[in-house]
Design a protein around this motif. Structure first.
Motif: not given
Ligand SMILES: [Zn+2]
Length: 197
Positions: A108, A111, A133
């Motif tokens: 990701c 994050c 997310c």
């Molecule tokens: Zn994420």
């Protein structure tokens, strides 16, 4: 999993450099070409990071140190910052498993959580999307089978000497990391819990 359970900060020097690369053209080009980033830059970033509040409960260094020189310099840094005790966990896997894990790795951009599109237990709930997310997962440009061999050789040459370096200091814990992540985590939990006692 360690962040959730113990409240440690997760520090990945690779992620830190990729963040800086967004605003620094020189570092961006170096990363793209697989060139060496000087220790001065890495240690500058790391020092700042270790001084932030979220590191007070402890932190995990992921992907660092990469060689014995960095390990020696890191020891000086933590001495200077009054950070003492540390545990070194060696996630031991053979070359085939390492190749499979790297080949399927996606993460990701927000994050930095890591998933694997080839290992069922590590796939996101919705293909290509971060569970936490909701943003699209990305594949690192250097995570592919063709660059794997080069990175593995680099590991054998520069990083694997760290195993004996830390073994001699008596702080290395070798964890068979070919098991699934729940089993690996259990072993690591036991190491950390025993350390705190
Ligand atoms: Zn994420």
């Amino acid at each position: 999993m360690l962040v959730d359970k113990y409240g440690f900060a997760h520090i990945s020097t690779g992620d830190m450099l990729r963040e800086v690369a967004k605003v620094d053209e020189t570092i961006k080009l170096k990363l793209e070409n697989g060139e060496f980033i000087s220790d001065d830059i890495v240690f500058g970033l790391l020092r700042n990071r270790l001084l932030s509040d979220d590191c007070k409960k402890g932190f995990i260094l992921d992907g660092f140190p990469r060689n014995v020189n960095q390990a020696v310099e890191y020891e000086q840094l933590i001495k200077e910052l009054n950070i003492d005790s540390n545990i070194v966990i060696f996630l031991d896997v053979n070359k085939d498993i390492a190749c499979k894990r790297i080949g399927g790795r996606i993460s990701c951009p927000k994050c930095h959580r890591v998933y694997n599109e080839m290992i069922s237990e590590s796939m996101p709930k919705i293909s290509g999307i971060c569970d936490d997310c909701g943003v699209s997962l990305i594949k690192r440009s250097d995570d592919n089978v063709s660059t794997f061999g080069k990175r593995y050789d680099e590991y054998l040459k520069n990083t694997s000497p760290l195993i004996s370096f830390y073994e001699e200091k008596g702080i290395l814990h070798r964890v068979d990391s070919s098991m699934d992540k729940v089993c690996v985590f259990k072993v690591i939990e036991d190491i950390i819990d025993a350390f705190g006692k």
